[in-house]
Design a protein around this motif. Structure first.
Motif, PDB file in Angstrom:
ATOM      1  N   ALA A 150      54.343  95.254  61.648  1.00 54.57           N
ATOM      2  CA  ALA A 150      53.250  95.832  62.428  1.00 54.57           C
ATOM      3  C   ALA A 150      53.611  95.884  63.902  1.00 54.57           C
ATOM      4  CB  ALA A 150      51.978  95.011  62.235  1.00 54.57           C
ATOM      5  N   ALA A 151      53.159  96.940  64.564  1.00 55.21           N
ATOM      6  CA  ALA A 151      53.326  97.035  66.014  1.00 55.21           C
ATOM      7  C   ALA A 151      52.408  96.032  66.686  1.00 55.21           C
ATOM      8  CB  ALA A 151      52.986  98.448  66.486  1.00 55.21           C
ATOM      9  N   PRO A 152      52.819  95.457  67.816  1.00 55.99           N
ATOM     10  CA  PRO A 152      51.978  94.486  68.509  1.00 55.99           C
ATOM     11  C   PRO A 152      50.601  95.062  68.834  1.00 55.99           C
ATOM     12  CG  PRO A 152      54.187  94.566  69.472  1.00 55.99           C
ATOM     13  CD  PRO A 152      54.083  95.721  68.525  1.00 55.99           C
ATOM     14  N   VAL A 153      49.564  94.264  68.601  1.00 54.44           N
ATOM     15  CA  VAL A 153      48.192  94.676  68.895  1.00 54.44           C
ATOM     16  C   VAL A 153      47.740  93.963  70.164  1.00 54.44           C
ATOM     17  CG1 VAL A 153      45.810  94.671  68.071  1.00 54.44           C
ATOM     18  CG2 VAL A 153      47.695  95.037  66.464  1.00 54.44           C
ATOM     19  N   PRO A 154      47.265  94.693  71.185  1.00 52.59           N
ATOM     20  CA  PRO A 154      46.798  94.028  72.404  1.00 52.59           C
ATOM     21  C   PRO A 154      45.617  93.102  72.097  1.00 52.59           C
ATOM     22  CG  PRO A 154      47.041  96.408  72.722  1.00 52.59           C
ATOM     23  CD  PRO A 154      47.145  96.156  71.262  1.00 52.59           C
ATOM     24  N   VAL A 155      45.771  91.824  72.417  1.00 55.26           N
ATOM     25  CA  VAL A 155      44.700  90.859  72.207  1.00 55.26           C
ATOM     26  C   VAL A 155      44.607  89.980  73.444  1.00 55.26           C
ATOM     27  CG1 VAL A 155      44.904  90.796  69.697  1.00 55.26           C
ATOM     28  CG2 VAL A 155      46.317  89.272  71.072  1.00 55.26           C
ATOM     29  N   PRO A 156      43.419  89.437  73.741  1.00 60.59           N
ATOM     30  CA  PRO A 156      43.290  88.543  74.885  1.00 60.59           C
ATOM     31  C   PRO A 156      44.173  87.304  74.710  1.00 60.59           C
ATOM     32  CG  PRO A 156      41.130  89.225  74.044  1.00 60.59           C
ATOM     33  CD  PRO A 156      42.144  89.661  73.048  1.00 60.59           C
ATOM     34  N   VAL A 157      44.833  86.894  75.777  1.00 65.80           N
ATOM     35  CA  VAL A 157      45.659  85.694  75.736  1.00 65.80           C
ATOM     36  C   VAL A 157      44.757  84.472  75.916  1.00 65.80           C
ATOM     37  CG1 VAL A 157      47.555  84.438  76.827  1.00 65.80           C
ATOM     38  CG2 VAL A 157      47.619  86.937  76.682  1.00 65.80           C
ATOM     39  N   PRO A 158      44.836  83.477  75.008  1.00 64.01           N
ATOM     40  CA  PRO A 158      43.992  82.299  75.163  1.00 64.01           C
ATOM     41  C   PRO A 158      44.217  81.620  76.500  1.00 64.01           C
ATOM     42  CG  PRO A 158      45.089  82.324  73.008  1.00 64.01           C
ATOM     43  CD  PRO A 158      45.702  83.416  73.824  1.00 64.01           C
ATOM     44  N   ALA A 159      43.157  81.006  77.034  1.00 65.50           N
ATOM     45  CA  ALA A 159      43.262  80.344  78.336  1.00 65.50           C
ATOM     46  C   ALA A 159      44.314  79.245  78.310  1.00 65.50           C
ATOM     47  CB  ALA A 159      41.896  79.785  78.726  1.00 65.50           C
ATOM     48  N   LEU A 160      44.402  78.525  77.188  1.00 66.67           N
ATOM     49  CA  LEU A 160      45.406  77.475  77.037  1.00 66.67           C
ATOM     50  C   LEU A 160      46.281  77.817  75.838  1.00 66.67           C
ATOM     51  CD1 LEU A 160      43.370  74.219  77.772  1.00 66.67           C
ATOM     52  CD2 LEU A 160      45.077  75.303  79.221  1.00 66.67           C
ATOM     53  N   ALA A 161      47.106  78.852  75.990  1.00 70.76           N
ATOM     54  CA  ALA A 161      47.982  79.269  74.906  1.00 70.76           C
ATOM     55  C   ALA A 161      49.026  78.185  74.645  1.00 70.76           C
ATOM     56  CB  ALA A 161      48.668  80.586  75.275  1.00 70.76           C
ATOM     57  N   PRO A 162      49.527  78.088  73.400  1.00 65.68           N
ATOM     58  CA  PRO A 162      50.561  77.100  73.101  1.00 65.68           C
ATOM     59  C   PRO A 162      51.789  77.307  73.977  1.00 65.68           C
ATOM     60  CG  PRO A 162      49.714  78.097  71.089  1.00 65.68           C
ATOM     61  CD  PRO A 162      49.154  78.883  72.224  1.00 65.68           C
ATOM     62  N   ALA A 163      52.292  76.236  74.540  1.00 66.31           N
ATOM     63  CA  ALA A 163      53.513  76.291  75.343  1.00 66.31           C
ATOM     64  C   ALA A 163      54.681  75.876  74.458  1.00 66.31           C
ATOM     65  CB  ALA A 163      53.401  75.359  76.550  1.00 66.31           C
ATOM     66  N   VAL A 164      55.605  76.793  74.237  1.00 63.81           N
ATOM     67  CA  VAL A 164      56.756  76.550  73.374  1.00 63.81           C
ATOM     68  C   VAL A 164      58.023  76.819  74.165  1.00 63.81           C
ATOM     69  CG1 VAL A 164      57.962  77.189  71.252  1.00 63.81           C
ATOM     70  CG2 VAL A 164      55.459  77.199  71.311  1.00 63.81           C
ATOM     71  N   SER A 165      58.941  75.873  74.155  1.00 61.93           N
ATOM     72  CA  SER A 165      60.242  76.076  74.798  1.00 61.93           C
ATOM     73  C   SER A 165      61.347  75.732  73.808  1.00 61.93           C
ATOM     74  CB  SER A 165      60.379  75.213  76.058  1.00 61.93           C
ATOM     75  OG  SER A 165      60.453  73.839  75.727  1.00 61.93           O
ATOM     76  N   VAL A 166      62.442  76.470  73.892  1.00 62.28           N
ATOM     77  CA  VAL A 166      63.613  76.235  73.045  1.00 62.28           C
ATOM     78  C   VAL A 166      64.815  76.100  73.964  1.00 62.28           C
ATOM     79  CG1 VAL A 166      65.030  77.083  71.157  1.00 62.28           C
ATOM     80  CG2 VAL A 166      62.579  77.613  71.198  1.00 62.28           C
ATOM     81  N   GLN A 167      65.397  74.910  73.984  1.00 59.67           N
ATOM     82  CA  GLN A 167      66.524  74.634  74.879  1.00 59.67           C
ATOM     83  C   GLN A 167      67.727  74.167  74.082  1.00 59.67           C
ATOM     84  OE1 GLN A 167      65.395  72.395  78.455  1.00 59.67           O
ATOM     85  NE2 GLN A 167      63.258  72.576  77.796  1.00 59.67           N
ATOM     86  N   SER A 168      68.865  74.188  74.731  1.00 64.67           N
ATOM     87  CA  SER A 168      70.121  73.827  74.077  1.00 64.67           C
ATOM     88  C   SER A 168      70.563  72.426  74.483  1.00 64.67           C
ATOM     89  CB  SER A 168      71.209  74.838  74.438  1.00 64.67           C
ATOM     90  OG  SER A 168      72.470  74.439  73.930  1.00 64.67           O
ATOM     91  N   TRP A 169      71.031  71.679  73.504  1.00 65.15           N
ATOM     92  CA  TRP A 169      71.690  70.393  73.767  1.00 65.15           C
ATOM     93  C   TRP A 169      73.093  70.522  73.181  1.00 65.15           C
ATOM     94  CZ3 TRP A 169      70.130  64.906  71.645  1.00 65.15           C
ATOM     95  CH2 TRP A 169      70.798  63.922  72.395  1.00 65.15           C
ATOM     96  N   ALA A 170      73.933  71.235  73.917  1.00 65.73           N
ATOM     97  CA  ALA A 170      75.244  71.630  73.413  1.00 65.73           C
ATOM     98  C   ALA A 170      76.120  70.430  73.074  1.00 65.73           C
ATOM     99  CB  ALA A 170      75.939  72.522  74.445  1.00 65.73           C
ATOM    100  N   GLU A 171      75.987  69.328  73.845  1.00 64.51           N
ATOM    101  CA  GLU A 171      76.849  68.161  73.616  1.00 64.51           C
ATOM    102  C   GLU A 171      76.691  67.602  72.212  1.00 64.51           C
ATOM    103  OE1 GLU A 171      74.742  68.565  76.022  1.00 64.51           O
ATOM    104  OE2 GLU A 171      75.866  68.582  77.923  1.00 64.51           O
TER     105      GLU A 171
END
Length: 374
Positions: A150-171
Motif C-alpha cells: 500500500a502507498a503511505p496514507v497521510p495520518v496525524p503523527v502521535p504527540a509521543l511517537a515511538p522513538a526507535v534507533s538502530v546503531q552499529s556496534w561493529a567491534e
C-alpha cells in the motif's frame, strides 16, 4: 541468569498464587507445546484492505448475509489500513457446498476490498483453521506485508511517537536497537515478533519501565549472523518497529459487549458505531457457548477518544446493560529518558527491569519466533 520484575496490569504486586504458578510453569517449559486444535467445521479468513470508515461493519454484514457466524475474530486498523483474522462457522447446516460457499464469500469480500486508484486494494484468503496459531502475531504479519503493497496514507503523527534507533556496534558484530515509548501490555511481544518476522535474532537485551514509559534495548544480528550494514535496511527496520508499536497504542475507549449470540449481531453493532461517527480501531470477537463476548476499541474520525455523547447514544441503541464502557481513555504520558541515546546508555532504573539473554531465545523458540535455541 535472567531477572524479571513484574506487576499486574494496574502496577500492583502479584499475589494470585495461580497466576504465579502459571508463570513458573510457562517459563520452565522448554518444549514447544502442541497448538490447540480448532473446533471442527470452521473456516479461517485473513483479509487486509483500506481502513475506511465502516469497512469492518460491511465485512460483518456480508458474512451475515452469507449465513456465516463468526466464532472468533481479531481486527486492527492502523495508518489507513485494516487487517482481520476470523474463524467462521456455517449457520446453515443444510449448506453442504463448503468449497463453493467459501468461493462466494471470497468474491463478495474481494469486491469490498477493491481499491479506487488512489487507495491500494486489499486482499482476502481462506486458510486452514489450524494455520492461525496466534491471531495477534498473524495480524502483525499481515499488516507488515501490507506496508509494502500500500502507498503511505497521510495520518496525524502521535504527540509521543515511538522513538526507535538502530546503531552499529561493529567491534562485537551487533546492531543495537533501542525503543522508547509509552509502556503497555504486550509491548515486548510486539517488538520481538517484528524482529523475528524480519529475520533478526536477539542475542542480548534489556527492558526497563518507569513512570508509564518503557525503554527496550536489543543486540541483534541477521539470521545469517551479520549485523545491519545499509542505511536502507536500518530505515526499514525502524519503520516496521514504529508501526508495530503504534498498532496497539490507542487513545480510544474500550467497550465490552456481552449478549446472547445470534445471526447479524456483529453487523448491527458495528453499523451502530459507524452511524454515530465511531471508528473501530481494534476488535476482539469471541463466543462462549451461546454467548457473544466482544471487545471494541473505538475512536472518533481523528483517531482520538470520542465524546461521551456518542458513546451514550451507541449504548442506548445497543443496550446499556449489554454494552459497557470498561476503560476510560488513557491519559497522556510524560517524556522519559530525554537524554538516553546510544548503545548501553541505560535509562533510569524502574520497576520492570529485565535482563534478556538465553531465556529470551528459548521462549521465542517456544513461541515459534526463532528456529533454534541453545
Amino acid at each position: 541468569m535472567d531477572v524479571f520484575h513484574v506487576t499486574d496490569r494496574l502496577g500492583r504486586k502479584l499475589t494470585d498464587a495461580s497466576v504465579i504458578a502459571y508463570i513458573q510453569q510457562s517459563l520452565g517449559t522448554w518444549v514447544e507445546p502442541a497448538a490447540a486444535a480448532p473446533p471442527e467445521g470452521l473456516t479461517a479468513l485473513e483479509l487486509t484492505g483500506p481502513g475506511r470508515a465502516g469497512l469492518l461493519s460491511e465485512v460483518f454484514a456480508v458474512l451475515a448475509d452469507m449465513q456465516c457466524g463468526v466464532a472468533d475474530a481479531r481486527a486492527w486498523a492502523h495508518r489507513g489500513r485494516l487487517a482481520c483474522v476470523a474463524h467462521l462457522r456455517a449457520d446453515d447446516p443444510a449448506d453442504g457446498d463448503g468449497d463453493g460457499r467459501v468461493s462466494r464469500i471470497l468474491a463478495r469480500l474481494s469486491h469490498l476490498l477493491r481499491g479506487d486508484g488512489v487507495v491500494a486494494p486489499g486482499a482476502v484468503a481462506a486458510v486452514p483453521a489450524s494455520g492461525v496459531a496466534h491471531a495477534d502475531r498473524r495480524l502483525h504479519q499481515l499488516m507488515s506485508a501490507d506496508l509494502h503493497r500500500a502507498a503511505p496514507v497521510p495520518v496525524p503523527v502521535p504527540a509521543l511517537a515511538p522513538a526507535v534507533s538502530v546503531q552499529s556496534w561493529a567491534e562485537r558484530g551487533y546492531s543495537v536497537v533501542t525503543v522508547q515509548c509509552g509502556d503497555r501490555p504486550k509491548l515486548l511481544f510486539d517488538v520481538a515478533c517484528t524482529l523475528h518476522d524480519m529475520d533478526y535474532v536477539v542475542f542480548h537485551g534489556t527492558v526497563d519501565t518507569a513512570a508509564g514509559r518503557a525503554r527496550q534495548e536489543f543486540y541483534i544480528r541477521r539470521a545469517d549472523g551479520s549485523p545491519i550494514r545499509s542505511e536502507a535496511e536500518r530505515e526499514m527496520l525502524t519503520h516496521h518497529l514504529q508501526a508495530a508499536i503504534e498498532r496497539r497504542s490507542l487513545e480510544g475507549v474500550r467497550l465490552e459487549l456481552c449478549a446472547p449470540d445470534r445471526a447479524g449481531l456483529l453487523s448491527e453493532v458495528t453499523r451502530t458505531f459507524r452511524e454515530n461517527g465511531l471508528l473501530v480501531a481494534q476488535a476482539e470477537v469471541s463466543t462462549k457457548g451461546d454467548q457473544a463476548c466482544n471487545v471494541f476499541y473505538v475512536t472518533d474520525a481523528a483517531g482520538k477518544a470520542p465524546d461521551r455523547g456518542a458513546i451514550d447514544a451507541v449504548r442506548e441503541r445497543v443496550g446499556a446493560d449489554r454494552l459497557v464502557v470498561s476503560e476510560e481513555p488513557r491519559p497522556p504520558q510524560q517524556q522519559l529518558y530525554p537524554d538516553a541515546s546510544g548503545p548501553g546508555s541505560g535509562g533510569g532504573g524502574g520497576l520492570g527491569l529485565v535482563y534478556l539473554g538465553n531465556l529470551v531465545r528459548r521462549n521465542l523458540y517456544n513461541l515459534g519466533l526463532i528456529k533454534s535455541c541453545s
